[in-house]
Enzyme design. Structure first.
Site, PDB file in Angstrom:
ATOM      1  N   GLY A  46      15.249  33.555   8.211  1.00  0.00           N
ATOM      2  CA  GLY A  46      14.549  34.331   7.195  1.00  0.00           C
ATOM      3  C   GLY A  46      15.525  35.052   6.291  1.00  0.00           C
ATOM      4  O   GLY A  46      16.743  34.973   6.464  1.00  0.00           O
ATOM      5  N   GLU A  62      14.653  29.763   3.015  1.00  0.00           N
ATOM      6  CA  GLU A  62      15.549  30.384   3.985  1.00  0.00           C
ATOM      7  C   GLU A  62      15.674  29.537   5.250  1.00  0.00           C
ATOM      8  O   GLU A  62      16.752  29.418   5.829  1.00  0.00           O
ATOM      9  CB  GLU A  62      15.045  31.781   4.344  1.00  0.00           C
ATOM     10  CG  GLU A  62      15.226  32.823   3.246  1.00  0.00           C
ATOM     11  CD  GLU A  62      16.684  33.248   3.094  1.00  0.00           C
ATOM     12  OE1 GLU A  62      17.517  32.884   3.959  1.00  0.00           O
ATOM     13  OE2 GLU A  62      16.986  33.960   2.114  1.00  0.00           O
ATOM     14  N   GLU A  66      19.326  28.111   6.417  1.00  0.00           N
ATOM     15  CA  GLU A  66      19.945  28.639   7.633  1.00  0.00           C
ATOM     16  C   GLU A  66      19.943  27.669   8.803  1.00  0.00           C
ATOM     17  O   GLU A  66      20.706  27.862   9.756  1.00  0.00           O
ATOM     18  CB  GLU A  66      19.244  29.940   8.048  1.00  0.00           C
ATOM     19  CG  GLU A  66      19.437  31.059   7.030  1.00  0.00           C
ATOM     20  CD  GLU A  66      18.886  32.383   7.504  1.00  0.00           C
ATOM     21  OE1 GLU A  66      19.318  33.421   6.965  1.00  0.00           O
ATOM     22  OE2 GLU A  66      18.033  32.400   8.415  1.00  0.00           O
ATOM     23  N   GLU A 113      25.021  30.019  13.744  1.00  0.00           N
ATOM     24  CA  GLU A 113      24.554  28.906  14.561  1.00  0.00           C
ATOM     25  C   GLU A 113      23.033  28.863  14.539  1.00  0.00           C
ATOM     26  O   GLU A 113      22.378  29.883  14.335  1.00  0.00           O
ATOM     27  CB  GLU A 113      25.049  29.062  16.010  1.00  0.00           C
ATOM     28  CG  GLU A 113      24.702  27.909  16.930  1.00  0.00           C
ATOM     29  CD  GLU A 113      25.185  28.127  18.361  1.00  0.00           C
ATOM     30  OE1 GLU A 113      24.870  27.277  19.217  1.00  0.00           O
ATOM     31  OE2 GLU A 113      25.856  29.146  18.611  1.00  0.00           O
TER      32      GLU A 113
END
Length: 297
Positions: A46, A62, A66, A113
């Site tokens: 997020g 997001e 990510e 990660e």
């Protein structure tokens, strides 16, 4: 006409709770934060919304930045507005949840990660994400009774035991096999898939020949079933399940079974346990329009 705001405005962020299923248990996708606050802690993918995007667009962006995971379907969970939820200041988060098949993920942007976690192994989460996870599980368990959710977590065609394991993982309960199948078929949202010869797992022909044959095996002798005389390894009166296990093991001499019997078993179709189903979206859309879909166990 323009307006000047003379009060502080909270920043708006998004969080995405992504559920996966590995065939046995429910999983959650998390990222390890690479920046403060909570650097090194695990959290949901997020970030802050851009001025030119909706909350849903921001959450999907997001998530992809990510984790590398690109999806197009999420459901809004709610707004989380606790005043102290973010140490950086007043931040309101709009959370979503999604159900996807677990795929390879990799940390990107400000995530060190990305990794799938079993629900039992989820670590302590950053911000108020522990609370968001509890709300997401509550919403998922509520929605499953009014929407046929979860089918995104299975293959296009699936067996009833696979569907049952998924529902048991989501609801945290164990169902009686026959009762579960009866309830699911009564909904009308499943349709039987014709055998396309593309089973995900290979089932030995000797095992397939016994699926759905329990009553026949209880009433017929070994000689009638296989065209061969009983052997010491397969005496009359043995439990059918034991016969299956022993017959498929090395303890039984395959040369004691006539060649024609092997051929007939190899060409038999899978029985009831091997049936595959798919989601009947047309029926579900009709139920949803009439607002009368409900699943009770």
């Amino acid at each position: 006409m323009s307006y000047t705001y003379d009060y502080p405005r909270p920043a708006v962020a998004t969080d995405c709770v992504v559920f996966g299923f590995n065939g046995r248990e429910l999983q959650i996708l998390l990222i390890e934060r690479g920046n403060e606050p909570f650097k090194g802690c695990w959290a949901f993918p997020g970030g802050f919304m851009n001025m030119d995007e909706t909350a849903e667009q921001g959450a999907l962006r997001e998530l992809q930045e990510e984790t590398g995971l690109a999806i197009n379907r999420i459901k809004q969970l709610g707004a989380f507005t606790d005043v102290q939820r973010d140490p950086r200041g007043r931040v309101v988060s709009i959370a979503f949840y999604a159900l996807v098949r677990p795929a390879e993920v990799i940390g990107g942007d400000d995530a060190t990660e990305a990794r799938w976690f079993s629900l039992d192994d989820v670590p302590r989460l950053a911000f108020d994400h522990d609370y968001i996870l509890r709300k997401a599980m509550q919403q998922l368990r509520k929605d499953i009774h009014f929407e046929p959710i979860g089918f995104e977590l299975l293959n296009k065609s699936f067996t009833m035991p696979e569907l049952q394991r998924l529902y048991e993982a989501i609801l945290g309960v164990h169902f009686d096999r026959r009762n579960f199948e009866k309830k699911m078929l009564q909904t009308g949202i499943l349709q039987i898939v014709e055998d396309e010869g593309d089973d995900d797992e290979f089932t030995p022909a000797c095992t397939r020949s016994f699926f759905g044959k329990r009553n026949e095996m209880q009433t017929k002798s070994i000689d009638e079933l296989f065209g061969a005389k009983p052997t010491p390894e397969m005496p009359l009166g043995m439990d059918p399940d034991t016969i299956v296990e022993d017959f498929c093991s090395k303890e039984v001499d395959p040369f004691s079974i006539p060649e024609k019997s092997w051929e007939s078993m190899a060409h038999r179709k899978p029985g009831r346990k091997g049936r595959k189903f798919s989601f009947n979206k047309e029926n579900y859309d009709r139920f949803k329009q009439d607002n009368n879909f409900k699943l009770e166990f």
